[in-house]
Motif scaffolding. Structure first.
Motif, short mmCIF file in Angstrom:
data_model
loop_
_atom_site.label_atom_id
_atom_site.label_comp_id
_atom_site.label_asym_id
_atom_site.label_seq_id
_atom_site.Cartn_x
_atom_site.Cartn_y
_atom_site.Cartn_z
N LEU A 83 0.86 -1.18 0.00
CA LEU A 83 0.00 0.00 0.00
C LEU A 83 0.90 1.23 0.00
N TYR A 84 0.90 1.93 -1.15
CA TYR A 84 1.70 3.13 -1.32
C TYR A 84 0.79 4.35 -1.26
N GLY A 85 1.25 5.39 -0.58
CA GLY A 85 0.49 6.63 -0.53
C GLY A 85 1.39 7.84 -0.58
N PHE A 86 0.93 8.88 -1.28
CA PHE A 86 1.70 10.11 -1.37
C PHE A 86 0.75 11.30 -1.43
N THR A 87 1.09 12.36 -0.71
CA THR A 87 0.30 13.59 -0.76
C THR A 87 1.23 14.79 -0.86
N ARG A 88 0.77 15.81 -1.56
CA ARG A 88 1.47 17.10 -1.63
C ARG A 88 0.74 18.16 -0.82
N TYR A 89 -0.29 17.77 -0.08
CA TYR A 89 -1.17 18.76 0.55
C TYR A 89 -1.30 18.51 2.04
N ARG A 90 -0.24 18.11 2.67
CA ARG A 90 -0.24 17.82 4.10
C ARG A 90 -0.27 19.10 4.93
N THR A 91 -1.02 19.07 6.03
CA THR A 91 -1.00 20.14 7.02
C THR A 91 -0.75 19.51 8.39
N ASP A 92 -0.78 20.32 9.44
CA ASP A 92 -0.56 19.79 10.78
C ASP A 92 -1.66 18.85 11.23
N VAL A 139 9.89 15.98 -0.14
CA VAL A 139 10.44 16.95 -1.09
C VAL A 139 10.00 18.37 -0.74
N SER A 140 9.05 18.51 0.18
CA SER A 140 8.64 19.82 0.66
C SER A 140 7.97 19.62 2.01
N ALA A 141 7.72 20.73 2.71
CA ALA A 141 7.11 20.65 4.03
C ALA A 141 5.69 20.08 3.97
N ARG A 142 5.04 20.18 2.81
CA ARG A 142 3.65 19.73 2.69
C ARG A 142 3.51 18.36 2.04
N VAL A 155 11.51 3.42 -6.71
CA VAL A 155 10.15 3.37 -7.25
C VAL A 155 9.36 4.62 -6.86
N HIS A 156 9.50 5.04 -5.62
CA HIS A 156 8.82 6.27 -5.17
C HIS A 156 9.24 7.46 -6.04
N LEU A 157 10.52 7.63 -6.26
CA LEU A 157 10.99 8.75 -7.09
C LEU A 157 10.48 8.64 -8.51
N LYS A 158 10.39 7.42 -9.03
CA LYS A 158 9.86 7.22 -10.38
C LYS A 158 8.38 7.56 -10.44
N ILE A 159 7.61 7.15 -9.44
CA ILE A 159 6.19 7.45 -9.40
C ILE A 159 5.95 8.96 -9.50
N LEU A 160 6.81 9.73 -8.84
CA LEU A 160 6.63 11.18 -8.84
C LEU A 160 6.82 11.80 -10.22
N THR A 161 7.38 11.04 -11.16
CA THR A 161 7.59 11.58 -12.50
C THR A 161 6.52 11.15 -13.50
#
Length: 251
Positions: free
Chosen positions: A36-45, A131-134, A170-176
């Motif tokens: 189970l892979y998950g990624f978000t660019r919209y994280r907050t506290d 790759v960023s704070a969020r 794989v994670h870095l590849k998914i981001l592309t």
């Protein structure tokens, strides 16, 4: 498959579906049959963002994901909480340590008991560098039924460095690679209009370039904003770029 051959296949992958299938097969060779892979660019506290904007890849059965991913249950899972605060790989022995030291919250215990029921009992979590704070990404590697945590820890002792490397690559590849959900998908015309906006063109410029009226261009841009759940065209360009849905050869 050798590590070198595997990494070459990952590098050559052009579609996220083929990449994910190959990765699942490779991890199964080490005893991890459900991922189970998950990624978000919209994280907050207090949130990981709108689930519609997540990149979620899994080969778990629907009866598991329909519960685990619904109503933000995942947010209370002990290993998700660990991943949000750490980077690297962690044995699920950590859950037992948490239970002994400070216990689990009622929500976390409910997830723990559900996982036990679904035979999600042993494994490892890899939390990727942000790759960023969020942004935040992680993958849960579930050991096949019948394997104890001690069994999979022994596998990790022998192959853990390679497994961690494979998952990070794989994670870095998914981001592309392009990724979209049905509710966030763009038509070719909407994508083309956003691309011209990204190039700094005005509505009148885009109308001439696409052979459309200005009103039709505005319609495509409005629908793109609605599909991406944003208020401005600039936000639509940014979100489409995050999902690798712009300036692509083929989607």
């Amino acid at each position: 498959m050798s590590l070198r051959m595997y990494l070459r296949n990952v590098s050559d992958s052009q579609r996220i579906e083929a990449l994910w299938e190959a990765h699942c097969n490779q991890m199964a060779d080490f005893g991890f049959d459900r991922l189970l892979y998950g990624f978000t660019r919209y994280r907050t506290d207090t949130s990981l963002g709108d689930p519609e904007d997540f990149v979620i890849l899994t080969n778990h059965p629907r009866e598991y994901t329909d519960v685990f991913l619904s109503d933000s249950h995942y947010f209370h899972a002990p290993m998700v909480q660990w991943a949000l605060q750490n980077e690297g790989a962690k044995s699920w022995q950590h859950i037992a340590e948490v239970m002994r030291s400070e216990g689990l919250s009622p929500q976390a215990r409910a997830i723990y008991e559900f996982n036990q029921k679904m035979n999600v009992t042993a494994g490892y979590t890899v939390s990727f560098k942000s790759v960023s704070a969020r942004s935040k990404g992680a993958i849960a590697l579930t050991a096949e039924p019948g394997m104890s945590q001690e069994d999979i820890d022994a596998v990790w002792e022998k192959h853990g460095n390679d497994i961690t490397l494979m998952n990070n690559i794989v994670h870095l590849k998914i981001l592309t690679l392009p990724y979209n959900t049905p509710s966030r998908s763009l038509t070719n015309r909407q994508r083309e209009a956003l691309e011209w906006v990204g190039d700094g063109k005005t509505t009148q410029d885009i109308a001439m370039l696409m052979g459309l009226t200005s009103a039709t261009v505005e319609k495509h841009l409005r629908l793109a904003r609605e599909n991406l759940s944003v208020e401005t065209t600039a936000q639509a360009v940014l979100k489409a770029a995050f999902a690798n849905q712009m300036f692509i050869l083929d989607l």
